[in-house]
Enzyme design. Structure first.
Site, mmCIF file in Angstrom:
data_model
loop_
_atom_site.group_PDB
_atom_site.id
_atom_site.type_symbol
_atom_site.label_atom_id
_atom_site.label_comp_id
_atom_site.label_asym_id
_atom_site.label_seq_id
_atom_site.Cartn_x
_atom_site.Cartn_y
_atom_site.Cartn_z
ATOM 1 N N ARG A 199 0.859 -1.175 0.000
ATOM 2 C CA ARG A 199 0.000 0.000 0.000
ATOM 3 C C ARG A 199 0.899 1.230 0.000
ATOM 4 O O ARG A 199 1.981 1.216 0.598
ATOM 5 C CB ARG A 199 -0.865 0.068 1.266
ATOM 6 C CG ARG A 199 -2.104 -0.806 1.267
ATOM 7 C CD ARG A 199 -3.183 -0.270 0.312
ATOM 8 N NE ARG A 199 -4.396 -1.061 0.363
ATOM 9 C CZ ARG A 199 -4.661 -2.130 -0.391
ATOM 10 N NH1 ARG A 199 -3.765 -2.566 -1.272
ATOM 11 N NH2 ARG A 199 -5.819 -2.756 -0.295
ATOM 12 N N GLU B 92 -2.692 7.807 -3.875
ATOM 13 C CA GLU B 92 -3.081 7.399 -5.225
ATOM 14 C C GLU B 92 -4.567 7.698 -5.478
ATOM 15 O O GLU B 92 -5.350 7.683 -4.535
ATOM 16 C CB GLU B 92 -2.761 5.899 -5.436
ATOM 17 C CG GLU B 92 -3.565 4.963 -4.562
ATOM 18 C CD GLU B 92 -3.139 3.493 -4.740
ATOM 19 O OE1 GLU B 92 -1.923 3.186 -4.701
ATOM 20 O OE2 GLU B 92 -4.056 2.663 -4.923
ATOM 21 N N HIS C 76 -1.752 0.256 -9.513
ATOM 22 C CA HIS C 76 -2.398 -0.627 -8.518
ATOM 23 C C HIS C 76 -3.132 -1.781 -9.226
ATOM 24 O O HIS C 76 -4.352 -1.932 -9.080
ATOM 25 C CB HIS C 76 -3.352 0.171 -7.621
ATOM 26 C CG HIS C 76 -3.643 -0.506 -6.310
ATOM 27 N ND1 HIS C 76 -3.872 0.168 -5.144
ATOM 28 C CD2 HIS C 76 -3.753 -1.825 -5.998
ATOM 29 C CE1 HIS C 76 -4.116 -0.694 -4.170
ATOM 30 N NE2 HIS C 76 -4.044 -1.917 -4.671
HETATM 31 C C1 DGY Z 1 -6.160 -5.737 -2.470
HETATM 32 O O1 DGY Z 1 -6.936 -6.668 -2.648
HETATM 33 O O2 DGY Z 1 -5.894 -5.308 -1.339
HETATM 34 C C2 DGY Z 1 -5.582 -5.118 -3.674
HETATM 35 O O3 DGY Z 1 -4.552 -4.245 -3.367
HETATM 36 C C3 DGY Z 1 -6.661 -4.397 -4.460
HETATM 37 O O4 DGY Z 1 -7.145 -3.326 -3.675
#
Ligand code: DGY
Length: 330
Positions: free
Chosen positions: A240, A269, A287
């Protein structure tokens, strides 16, 4: 008698959403952009359940404004956008989507690490721009993957899947840092050694970050940590935004503190730090680590399974398969 109403907060596979229709009144937001907090609150009035992604924020303000809400089901595995404690305090069950995206996300993390170390995107841009005049002995020479030391920060399901690829596919030495140690037999099967974070940073040729984003992991990798890394090292973040201090990373990449970075996630983001956009030695993707069609469908399916069960549809009535706060169900 009026039917229970659920809300689908984002455009998602229509045939998967249709699974809800025999049981509930289904309202949908058909856009790809998330609703604003105020729009989401308005849309959720009278709803008992909501299907969300990793972007919609579920916090105490929203919960207090939507007192009929009983279930929050995200198709993401990460849930830093949901205040789970606030949900628990109000008896709202929260579910996420672990497991179904592990291998796809590990594939992508490995690909991003390889693209970064072998300078694939940088060299492709060079070719497309018509700048390729002749073969050069060190033209786009990067680092090796095979035989190198893979450092994994965060050794959950996805970290272990990346370790398997490194150890058994590329003959890498695997080191990791995690709050808890893996069981000795799991460590042995992955050839993985636990290290402190500073040791991991000093040791890794290629660092891959897969730790969840929490208050404790905010800027876990910043200027001080980047200084510990090898100048030939790469850093890949598929966890993240916010686990890495993006401004400090941009400075480290510009200064040659580390060789290159591959980033699929960013602080704030979809905005990306402008200093990162200006650098040649960083691979940037929007992402998409879990974005294969079968996996995105499996993630959506699991969220729908959870929503059905959380709102009482059999056979799992009352037992959502992947609840984060199952205590609210008892
Ligand atoms: C997750 O599943 O956490 C991926 O990063 C998509 O948001």
């Amino acid at each position: 008698m009026s039917r229970t109403t659920v809300f689908i907060a984002r455009r998602v596979f229509a045939d998967i959403v249709d699974r809800l229709r025999p049981h509930f009144e289904v309202r949908t937001h058909e856009g790809d952009a998330p609703l604003s907090p105020a729009e989401l609150i308005a849309a959720l009035q009278g709803c008992a359940g909501v299907f969300i992604t990793g972007s919609e924020r579920i916090d105490a303000t929203l919960l207090d404004a939507c007192p009929q809400l009983k279930a929050v089901c995200t198709m993401a595995v990460g849930y830093n956008n949901i205040d789970v404690a606030a949900c628990t305090a109000r008896g709202v069950v929260v579910t996420n989507a672990p497991g179904v995206l592990t291998e796809t996300t590990a594939d992508f993390g490995f690909a991003l690490m390889m693209a970064t170390a072998r300078r694939i995107c940088e060299s492709e841009r060079f070719l497309r721009e018509g700048r390729w005049q002749h073969w050069g002995v060190d033209m786009f020479a990067g680092g090796d993957i095979h035989g190198a030391t893979l450092g994994i920060l965060g050794m959950g399901r996805i970290g272990q899947a990346i370790a398997r690829r490194g150890r058994h596919g590329f003959d890498m030495t695997v080191a990791y840092h995690n709050r808890s140690h893996l069981a000795p037999e799991v460590e042995a099967s992955l050839g993985a050694t636990w290290m402190t974070l500073p040791d991991l940073l000093r040791t890794a040729d290629h660092l891959v970050i897969v730790t969840p984003y929490t208050p404790e992991t905010h800027h876990l990798v910043g200027a001080g940590q980047l200084k510990l890394m090898k100048p030939t090292a790469t850093l890949t973040n598929i966890a993240r935004g916010g686990v890495v201090d993006d401004a400090a990373l941009a400075e480290a990449l510009a200064a040659g503190t580390i060789m290159a970075a591959g980033l699929d996630v960013f602080e704030g983001e979809p905005t990306v730090h402008p200093a990162l956009l200006a650098l040649r030695n960083v691979v940037l993707t929007p992402h998409i680590a879990s974005a294969s069609v079968p996996t995105r469908r499996a993630m959506a399916d699991l969220a729908i399974d959870n929503l059905l069960a959380a709102l009482g549809v059999r056979p799992d009535a009352g037992r959502p398969p992947t609840a984060l706060n199952p205590e609210v169900l008892s």
